[in-house]
Design an enzyme around this catalytic site. Structure first.
Site, PDB file in Angstrom:
ATOM      1  N   ARG A   1       0.818  -1.215   0.000  1.00  0.00           N
ATOM      2  CA  ARG A   1       0.000   0.000   0.000  1.00  0.00           C
ATOM      3  C   ARG A   1       0.849   1.261   0.000  1.00  0.00           C
ATOM      4  NH1 ARG A   1      -5.263  -1.990   3.645  1.00  0.00           N
ATOM      5  NH2 ARG A   1      -6.103  -3.153   1.872  1.00  0.00           N
TER       6      ARG A   1
ATOM      7  N   TYR B   1      -6.156  -0.769  -6.963  1.00  0.00           N
ATOM      8  CA  TYR B   1      -5.568  -2.012  -6.432  1.00  0.00           C
ATOM      9  C   TYR B   1      -4.938  -1.828  -5.057  1.00  0.00           C
ATOM     10  CZ  TYR B   1      -1.060  -0.983  -9.044  1.00  0.00           C
ATOM     11  OH  TYR B   1       0.083  -0.474  -9.554  1.00  0.00           O
ATOM     12  N   GLU B   2      -4.609  -2.975  -4.436  1.00  0.00           N
ATOM     13  CA  GLU B   2      -4.143  -2.996  -3.030  1.00  0.00           C
ATOM     14  C   GLU B   2      -5.155  -2.356  -2.088  1.00  0.00           C
ATOM     15  OE1 GLU B   2      -1.877  -4.917  -2.562  1.00  0.00           O
ATOM     16  OE2 GLU B   2      -1.016  -4.947  -4.560  1.00  0.00           O
ATOM     17  N   GLY B   3      -6.417  -2.596  -2.360  1.00  0.00           N
ATOM     18  CA  GLY B   3      -7.466  -2.023  -1.524  1.00  0.00           C
ATOM     19  C   GLY B   3      -7.919  -0.711  -2.118  1.00  0.00           C
TER      20      GLY B   3
END
Lengths: 597, 597
Positions: B296, B440-442
């Site tokens: 993140r 992406y990545e949350g």
């Protein structure tokens, strides 16, 4: 595959309930389209857009336009057939002059069709869209012979039109343009030069293309005062007005661009092409501006359109896609997860989009009706007021609707997560397509300057004062109405801020013009907020009346009222930041020397 | 063709002048990189990114990755050679454990390299980036044998890594995942299932790929408590640890996506693939979260990186492109027009980007230094404080830096007008590439929920109180400083608003959790504003000191001070709107029934 359903009911509600469409019944064109005919036409417009144009949107993006070695261009598969259906349905000439074969219906209906067709297939809609823009200039500035020769073919869609302004070294600053026009003994000109970013510049959908081209007549003054406008047909009309000899204009390349792949954006090379002066020599820029104003409204509508279609798909996905549980406990306990729509942040994104869409549509239709008044009324005072409104709102609609339209397409894409980033669902195409609308027909920074530098001071501020008075009067008239309270207080505050900002320019921008440039973009958006907020207040008023009159519409009208409240609570607070930035002036922008950037 | 020059001087100024890099000298890894070594490494990092990676950015986008009929994937031309140079330079293992062949240098240096490589070529940087993420989970949760077997190969870059989370029906809500793991007599598992959106999933740049895969062991509980993490190598290591038998995993397709075309985003099919449990059974999600946090931060840096490279190209264009005249009279009368940079609205866009970039870089480096303290210090209290900071800032950096990074790429593109929409100048690629980082990545909405739902209440609000105290103390300490006044007043106001918003959640979100969800996104951005504003205050302080100490740096430092003032006058006013939206609560979001959307 994305889907699209044209917002027919909303259009009819806005026209009938909010704007009192029947009041316009005595204007030419409106007589032929009373409420029931209006509805029938809007439904037909929806049908062709949903059934013929939308299914080609994604395939058109993937396939794009292909230039053949001979310079001809093939539009994507199905476009030609869809175009034939579109023009045979009379949609191109919907609001065009009856004298040249148009249907003479209100421009307002044309604006509705603009939205539907742009939402269904923006790249496609640009082919007839450019034709309409070129036609506007032709009808305004053409000689009777020119009008007779070109207008009927363009209105029928047999021939399409283009606008050729930009050159490699100049876009915004057209005074720099280099294309040359050499006068010929027969009164025609030989046009030579290169134009870029020419939408619908070349294609296989019509038998001829009427290029309107800005060029400089040999010996004309430098700068903007030496620019003339020319008609340069791809095929020179023969004595019967049919396509004759091939003219010296061709597509040199198709631009490799971010989106609107279904539209052929061309580099156009003019090599001793025969051109015919349109309007007066050296007055080409003014003539071109006629079509630019129409085109700017149309581009603003494109922003709304992408926002609408993106919303529809995102809302459907949010109701269908199961992911996570509501913070307040499972809402669909029988399923493995709740639908996305239970999550407040998903609703936030959807409501930001939706609360824009409905108000933006209102702003467009309100302005379109003013355009009809301006062009069809016999009442001088009404014409002046409508013209004022049109001039003022054109940059706001172009700038704000395209900025927000793009932002909204991005938000709608976000709701899909990774599925929004891949092509499959079509969401990333809406983003790529919407992006151009912020740029072409005058980049949005130019719209903001037009608003602050030209439209505000025009006629001693008559237009803007009329707008302030109208909004102010609405607030005053309804101040005692409890149901409208949540709408009026935020609107009143924002209107006050807009008035403060206007005053600030009056007091500061004369002495230092950079103050105007520094605050123009925020001013445009502050203006947009007040405009959209006012639309919500009007919509809320109409929704309350409709609900009271017709209980079957209660839930539909309640949704409008809830959306209005959301807009006021969540979108309007932006107004204070705009005012703060405007009144902070130009100093923090101009302090840095150019070479420090 | 776009260009890129890594912001070496700014990085060194931030590390040395703003954050007192020398203070960290006694931490492992920092000992080996005193200021002169730091500078040398940063310059080398810049060199490889500028010379090897950036030239492949546009060609990589155009060419994309191609899946061959046998399921193998070819990365774009030149990527393999660049990757070899990158890994041979030791860049992959820059801050990795010495025990496994890494250089053990500060993570902060890794963060710097992350920015440079992402700006030069985001799609390329993801290949080593994913390896680092997978390595983090391996080193944290692997058995000694697993670490010995995989870590050295990954650190050297001979093998790359991936993270396999998403399945067609679940992304955010991993509790729904269906991939199965069947226990085998030898202690291994047979993994079967389909994963989508797998970055760097298959390619020809390394001899092996170590997939980390989330799957459910047969009989494991439903939901998130039954998920385990597995190592699934493309080629099973033989007795010597070299690539042996081909495993049952292959790339089924490459996703057709909006950007990062140079990275192979794959559909990965696992068909009885041999996998090895990593960490404890059913604790896979927690193990995966180790790499997700690192990832993140890296993704936040991607947002900054795209903003930086977009800025550089837009600034260069604005200084070069002649268009229009300054509102205050010609600035380059000898030329046919003034450069774009004279126009306030162009400067507005550039300064919005730049004032973000420098502060965002500071926020990243500040947080990276905290990460080094958290992982390398021997002081328990320092570790706890650093860990608190890291947890709190990770969602802010991921969410805010990627949102703004994208917005800024769009602004930079706007400065080019139509030339920004076509591919030639590379600006539209920055927009398309930057877009994924918000997802992406949350997705960023999830980051906001993580911040408000987890990070704020954690340990009784210890982390957020420490942040408030630090910023508050800075303001108090410097309140008498006339030069810092323009920075401190707006910061103080925004900090107060952030504290009010925090209090509002404490008072309202317990009773009604939707209030937290409704305000989370605005809260994240309000937090980001305060964080960035605080960074500007710190930068301004350091710039004043540097200027006083070294007159040769005066103009460079003046530019920073001017940019700080711009940020305060033009960006900080946004804070009030965030607070207003947060405190308006959830009601206007939840009022509309789901089927009315």
């Amino acid at each position: 595959m994305p889907s699209y359903q044209a917002p027919v009911d909303d259009v009819l509600f806005l026209l009938n309930d909010v704007f009192g469409y029947e009041k316009y019944g005595n204007l030419p064109g409106f007589e032929e389209a009373p409420a029931d005919v209006l509805e029938a036409i809007v439904r037909e417009a929806a049908k062709i857009c949903e059934e013929k144009l939308q299914p080609l949107n994604m395939s058109g993006d993937r396939e794009g336009c292909v230039r053949q070695p001979d310079g001809s261009v093939k539009a994507p598969k199905g476009f030609k057939q869809a175009y034939d259906a579109y023009r045979e349905g009379g949609w191109i000439g919907l609001s065009a002059d009856v004298e040249y074969g148009g249907q003479g219906l209100p421009y307002t209906l044309g604006a509705v069709m603009n939205e539907f067709s742009s939402a269904a297939n923006m790249a496609f809609s640009m082919y007839p869209g450019l034709t309409m823009g070129a036609l506007a200039a032709l009808l305004k500035h053409g000689s009777p012979e020119q009008k007779q020769l070109y207008a009927p073919k363009m209105i029928s869609g047999e021939w399409t039109g283009t606008m050729n302004l930009t050159e490699p070294h100049c876009g915004t600053d057209l005074g720099l343009l280099k294309s040359k026009a050499a006068p010929q003994p027969d009164g025609s000109y030989k046009i030579t030069g290169q134009k870029i970013f020419i939408s619908a510049g070349e294609h296989n959908m019509a038998e001829n293309i009427v290029h309107l081209v800005l060029a400089r007549i040999e010996g004309a003054p430098a700068g903007t005062r030496g620019i003339s406008l020319f008609i340069v047909p791809k095929f020179l009309p023969d004595a019967q007005g049919n396509p004759g000899a091939r003219n010296g204009v061709e597509c040199g390349a198709i631009e490799h661009k971010m989106g609107i792949h279904g539209n052929a954006t061309c580099v156009m090379n003019y090599d001793d092409a025969t051109g015919f002066l349109l309007g007066e020599a050296n007055k080409g820029l003014a003539a071109m501006f006629v079509m630019m104003n129409e085109a700017r409204l149309a581009v603003g509508i494109q922003g709304l359109a992408q926002s609408e279609v993106a919303y529809q798909n995102a809302a459907a996905y949010a109701k269908d896609r199961l992911q996570g549980r509501s913070l307040s406990g499972p809402k669909a306990p029988e399923k493995p997860a709740d639908p996305l729509i239970v999550h407040p942040d998903i609703r936030r994104m959807l409501l930001e989009i939706r609360s824009f869409n409905e108000a933006a549509r209102a702003l467009v239709l309100w302005t379109a009706l003013k355009s009809d008044v301006a062009h069809r009324s016999g009442d001088e005072k009404a014409i002046q007021a409508a013209d004022d409104h049109l001039g003022l709102m054109t940059p706001v609609i172009k700038g704000v609707l395209t900025d927000k339209g793009f932002d909204n397409a991005v938000k709608a894409q976000q709701i899909f997560g990774g599925h929004g980033y891949v092509g499959e669902w079509g969401m990333e195409q809406f983003v790529r397509d919407a992006r151009i609308a912020m740029i072409y027909e005058g980049a949005n920074g130019i719209q903001a300057l037009d608003l602050v530098g030209r439209k505000l001071p025009k006629d001693g501020g008559r237009a803007v004062m009329a707008f302030f008075n109208e909004v102010g009067a609405f607030i005053k008239t309804h101040e005692g109405d409890e149901d409208l309270k949540p709408m009026l207080a935020p609107l009143k505050q924002a209107l006050g801020q807009l008035q403060q900002a206007t005053m600030w320019f009056m007091q500061n921008a004369m002495a230092k013009p950079d103050h105007a440039g520094a605050g123009s973009y925020d001013y445009m958006h502050l203006f947009g907020l007040v405009g959209l907020g006012y639309m919500w207040a009007e919509i809320a008023k109409a929704a309350l009346a409709r609900k009271a009159a017709d209980a079957t519409q209660a839930s539909r009208m309640d949704a409008k009222l809830a959306t209005a409240k959301f807009f006021m609570a969540r979108v309007m607070p932006e107004s204070a930041a705009h005012l703060a930035r405007i009144t902070s002036g130009a100093d923090t922008l101009m302090a840095l020397p150019a070479d420090a950037f």
